[in-house]
Scaffold this motif. Structure first.
Motif, PDB file in Angstrom:
ATOM      1  N   LYS A  36       0.809  -1.225   0.000  1.00 46.69           N
ATOM      2  CA  LYS A  36       0.000   0.000   0.000  1.00 46.69           C
ATOM      3  C   LYS A  36       0.843   1.275   0.000  1.00 46.69           C
ATOM      4  CE  LYS A  36      -3.769  -2.390   0.268  1.00 46.69           C
ATOM      5  NZ  LYS A  36      -4.592  -2.549  -0.958  1.00 46.69           N
ATOM      6  N   TYR A  37       2.065   1.194   0.536  1.00 53.66           N
ATOM      7  CA  TYR A  37       2.928   2.377   0.626  1.00 53.66           C
ATOM      8  C   TYR A  37       4.338   2.030   0.160  1.00 53.66           C
ATOM      9  CZ  TYR A  37      -0.431   5.156   3.310  1.00 53.66           C
ATOM     10  OH  TYR A  37      -1.525   5.884   3.701  1.00 53.66           O
ATOM     11  N   LEU A  38       4.897   2.890  -0.683  1.00 57.91           N
ATOM     12  CA  LEU A  38       6.294   2.774  -1.097  1.00 57.91           C
ATOM     13  C   LEU A  38       7.002   4.081  -0.785  1.00 57.91           C
ATOM     14  CD1 LEU A  38       8.640   1.299  -2.640  1.00 57.91           C
ATOM     15  CD2 LEU A  38       7.836   2.516  -4.692  1.00 57.91           C
ATOM     16  N   VAL A  39       8.172   3.969  -0.137  1.00 58.17           N
ATOM     17  CA  VAL A  39       8.994   5.149   0.155  1.00 58.17           C
ATOM     18  C   VAL A  39      10.360   4.959  -0.490  1.00 58.17           C
ATOM     19  CG1 VAL A  39      10.025   6.608   1.943  1.00 58.17           C
ATOM     20  CG2 VAL A  39       7.842   5.447   2.393  1.00 58.17           C
ATOM     21  N   MET A  40      10.817   5.974  -1.205  1.00 64.44           N
ATOM     22  CA  MET A  40      12.192   5.994  -1.709  1.00 64.44           C
ATOM     23  C   MET A  40      12.926   7.109  -0.981  1.00 64.44           C
ATOM     24  SD  MET A  40      11.552   5.198  -5.747  1.00 64.44           S
ATOM     25  CE  MET A  40       9.955   6.021  -5.828  1.00 64.44           C
ATOM     26  N   ASP A  41      13.744   6.738  -0.004  1.00 61.89           N
ATOM     27  CA  ASP A  41      14.460   7.732   0.802  1.00 61.89           C
ATOM     28  C   ASP A  41      15.838   7.991   0.201  1.00 61.89           C
ATOM     29  OD1 ASP A  41      14.848   9.532   2.845  1.00 61.89           O
ATOM     30  OD2 ASP A  41      15.547   8.028   4.276  1.00 61.89           O
ATOM     31  N   GLU A  42      16.297   9.238   0.290  1.00 62.27           N
ATOM     32  CA  GLU A  42      17.562   9.654  -0.324  1.00 62.27           C
ATOM     33  C   GLU A  42      17.565   9.216  -1.793  1.00 62.27           C
ATOM     34  OE1 GLU A  42      19.598  11.570   1.121  1.00 62.27           O
ATOM     35  OE2 GLU A  42      19.409  11.287   3.283  1.00 62.27           O
ATOM     36  N   ALA A  43      16.512   9.617  -2.515  1.00 64.26           N
ATOM     37  CA  ALA A  43      16.323   9.152  -3.884  1.00 64.26           C
ATOM     38  C   ALA A  43      17.470   9.558  -4.797  1.00 64.26           C
ATOM     39  CB  ALA A  43      15.001   9.685  -4.438  1.00 64.26           C
ATOM     40  N   ASP A  44      18.025  10.740  -4.593  1.00 69.30           N
ATOM     41  CA  ASP A  44      19.151  11.170  -5.433  1.00 69.30           C
ATOM     42  C   ASP A  44      20.337  10.245  -5.258  1.00 69.30           C
ATOM     43  OD1 ASP A  44      19.299  12.135  -2.823  1.00 69.30           O
ATOM     44  OD2 ASP A  44      20.444  13.921  -3.365  1.00 69.30           O
ATOM     45  N   ARG A  45      20.552   9.802  -4.022  1.00 67.81           N
ATOM     46  CA  ARG A  45      21.647   8.877  -3.741  1.00 67.81           C
ATOM     47  C   ARG A  45      21.363   7.492  -4.326  1.00 67.81           C
ATOM     48  NH1 ARG A  45      26.905   8.109  -3.123  1.00 67.81           N
ATOM     49  NH2 ARG A  45      27.519   6.871  -1.339  1.00 67.81           N
ATOM     50  N   LEU A  46      20.113   7.047  -4.243  1.00 63.03           N
ATOM     51  CA  LEU A  46      19.734   5.770  -4.847  1.00 63.03           C
ATOM     52  C   LEU A  46      20.102   5.752  -6.328  1.00 63.03           C
ATOM     53  CD1 LEU A  46      16.178   5.083  -3.347  1.00 63.03           C
ATOM     54  CD2 LEU A  46      18.167   3.584  -3.111  1.00 63.03           C
ATOM     55  N   LEU A  47      19.837   6.853  -7.013  1.00 60.26           N
ATOM     56  CA  LEU A  47      20.094   6.911  -8.453  1.00 60.26           C
ATOM     57  C   LEU A  47      21.574   7.115  -8.750  1.00 60.26           C
ATOM     58  CD1 LEU A  47      16.949   8.986  -9.390  1.00 60.26           C
ATOM     59  CD2 LEU A  47      17.340   6.568  -9.835  1.00 60.26           C
ATOM     60  N   ASP A  48      22.272   7.866  -7.885  1.00 60.07           N
ATOM     61  CA  ASP A  48      23.716   8.034  -8.060  1.00 60.07           C
ATOM     62  C   ASP A  48      24.444   6.700  -7.929  1.00 60.07           C
ATOM     63  OD1 ASP A  48      23.546  10.706  -8.527  1.00 60.07           O
ATOM     64  OD2 ASP A  48      24.073  11.334  -6.495  1.00 60.07           O
ATOM     65  N   MET A  49      23.903   5.807  -7.100  1.00 58.79           N
ATOM     66  CA  MET A  49      24.522   4.497  -6.877  1.00 58.79           C
ATOM     67  C   MET A  49      24.072   3.461  -7.916  1.00 58.79           C
ATOM     68  SD  MET A  49      24.329   4.391  -2.702  1.00 58.79           S
ATOM     69  CE  MET A  49      25.184   2.819  -2.518  1.00 58.79           C
ATOM     70  N   GLU A  50      23.478   3.951  -8.998  1.00 63.22           N
ATOM     71  CA  GLU A  50      23.097   3.093 -10.134  1.00 63.22           C
ATOM     72  C   GLU A  50      22.070   2.035  -9.767  1.00 63.22           C
ATOM     73  OE1 GLU A  50      24.071   4.145 -12.987  1.00 63.22           O
ATOM     74  OE2 GLU A  50      25.426   5.607 -12.113  1.00 63.22           O
ATOM     75  N   PHE A  51      21.140   2.383  -8.854  1.00 59.00           N
ATOM     76  CA  PHE A  51      20.043   1.471  -8.542  1.00 59.00           C
ATOM     77  C   PHE A  51      18.884   1.624  -9.515  1.00 59.00           C
ATOM     78  CE2 PHE A  51      21.673   1.376  -4.013  1.00 59.00           C
ATOM     79  CZ  PHE A  51      21.970   0.020  -4.019  1.00 59.00           C
TER      80      PHE A  51
END
Length: 470
Positions: free
Chosen positions: A212-227
């Protein structure tokens, strides 16, 4: 015996786990002694934007400002937990986002490190879970294992009165044990994307189809780390009908693309409109002559003996060497970086948080999101190549209204990096000039200790390689 170190405020430093200030003469004798010296523990592992939008999204024109959590009509058990955590008033990101998230809106939250983002997304999830009480209700994605465990701690604390079941699913831990934990059907899963995807693909009976709920925390870092590719897979598996919260320190073009792919008519909350550091932080630099960086570092550690210090290094190798150097010279130091096992990383962090170790030597794995109370000094042993990383590093001190200090050790090769950082934070870092006599008195001893540290690291690596061949 050396006298007790007195802080600049006049307070006597606590006796527990406090290193004595270096006695230069006795140190020289100690370091020149041959193999009679006690061996130092060397169980250290081996080493292994996008352009920012000038204008971040404007906050909702009708955003309601709340001054108390009691205004939000939260469940009494959640309010009681908030009170026990001494959350007196909502932080800006909480005050602006909670009225919308509690009404079921998707949220994009842009706020600097240490702004209270975790509670901003945990509270509405727990409020909704109170009525539903269903397993696999919410999933929080974090870029690092340490941040995942910290988020889990916040959920546990806020959900303590409502029987919350929460699991942390990260790399470096046993897959079978994690699978067993998932089969207990937790309400909230806090995970790193790669390990979560491993379980979605390989653990029978585990599914997020009811999420029901999705959280992406530190999203900029998630993408910088090629996730990015893993996030795409997860977004394709989970239900489209859900609430989604995306929290980030910066709004890059990558984050905007992720936002468009995963959120429905979100409310954008931006509580800072540029890269910034807090006003209670004193920031300085020291210009370091070639070959003297280690001496300047030890000088600083000596000045802050008895205080809590984080030293940031650029690589795992530097973190290993510096931690050993500090330990050889009698300081209570411990390393933290990505090449440690998960148990070692958590152990290092817990020892530093508890005060058992007073100096944490870390790579940028510790720069983001970690809430370590009462850090007195942050030292940039290596200047970060990314200006944003500088802001996150120095954000480990001067948190929650407390004061703190950062010192950057700048060599001739770092001038361009420092100029970039000064441009981003919109201030010129003042120069701090150390006592040259103390620097010179320390230099020979530090050089010898550095040679010992390098030798021990090489010895450890050679033993490790030999074991691998066997």
């Amino acid at each position: 015996m050396s006298p007790t170190k007195i802080s600049r405020s006049g307070n006597v430093a606590p006796k527990k786990a406090v290193s004595a200030k270096i006695d230069i003469d006795s140190l020289k004798k100690k370091l020149t002694a041959n193999k009679t010296q006690e061996r130092v523990d060397t169980t250290l592992p081996e080493e292994p934007e996008d352009k920012q939008n000038e204008k971040q999204s404007e906050q909702d024109e009708f955003s309601k400002q709340v001054t108390s959590f009691k205004e939000l009509d939260l469940q009494p058990d959640i309010l009681d937990a908030i009170e026990k955590l001494n959350f007196s008033t909502p932080t800006p990101i909480q005050a602006q986002s909670l009225p919308h998230s509690l009404q079921g809106r998707d949220i994009i939250g842009i706020a600097q490190t240490g702004s209270g983002k975790t509670a901003a997304f945990a509270i509405p999830i727990l409020q909704a879970l109170w009525e539903a009480q269903t397993p696999y209700f919410a999933c929080v994605l974090a870029p690092t294992r340490e941040l995942a465990y910290q988020i889990r701690e916040t959920f546990d604390a806020l959900g303590v009165n409502m029987g919350l079941r929460c699991s942390t699913i990260v790399g470096g831990m046993d897959m079978m044990e994690q699978a067993k934990e998932l089969m207990r059907k937790p309400h909230v899963i806090v995970a790193t994307p790669g390990r979560l995807m491993d379980h979605l693909e390989n653990t029978k009976g585990f599914s997020l189809k009811a999420l029901k709920y999705l959280v992406m925390d530190e999203a900029d870092r998630l993408l910088d780390m090629e996730f990015g590719p893993v996030l795409d897979k997860i977004l394709n598996i989970i239900p489209r009908e859900r609430r989604t919260y995306l929290f980030s320190a910066t709004l890059t073009s990558k984050v905007e693309k992720l936002q468009r792919a995963s959120l429905i008519d979100p409310v954008k909350i931006a509580v800072n409109d540029k890269y910034s550091t807090v006003d209670t932080l004193i920031q300085t630099l020291m210009v370091v002559p070639d070959g003297y960086k280690n001496t300047y570092l030890i000088y600083l550690l000596n000045e802050y003996v008895g205080k809590s210090v984080i030293v940031f290094a650029r690589t795992c190798a530097h973190a290993q060497k510096v931690a050993l150097l500090a330990r050889i010279l009698g300081f209570s130091a411990i390393p933290l970086h990505g090449q440690l096992t998960q148990a070692q990383r958590l152990g290092a962090l817990n020892k530093f948080k508890s005060g058992d170790k007073q100096i944490l030597v870390a790579t940028d794995v510790a720069a983001r999101g970690l809430d370590i109370p009462s850090v007195d000094l942050v030292v940039n042993y290596d200047i970060p190549t990314d200006s944003k990383a500088y802001i996150h590093r120095v954000g480990r001190t001067a948190r929650a209204g407390r004061s703190g200090k950062s010192v950057s050790l700048v060599t001739q090769y770092d001038l361009e990096l420092i100029l970039r950082i000064e441009k981003v934070i919109d201030m010129k870092l003042p120069k701090e000039v150390p006592n040259k006599n103390e620097i010179l008195a320390l230099h020979d001893s530090v050089d010898r200790a550095t040679a010992q540290a390098v030798s021990k690291v090489k010895e450890f690596h050679s033993k490790r390689k030999f074991k691998k061949k066997d």
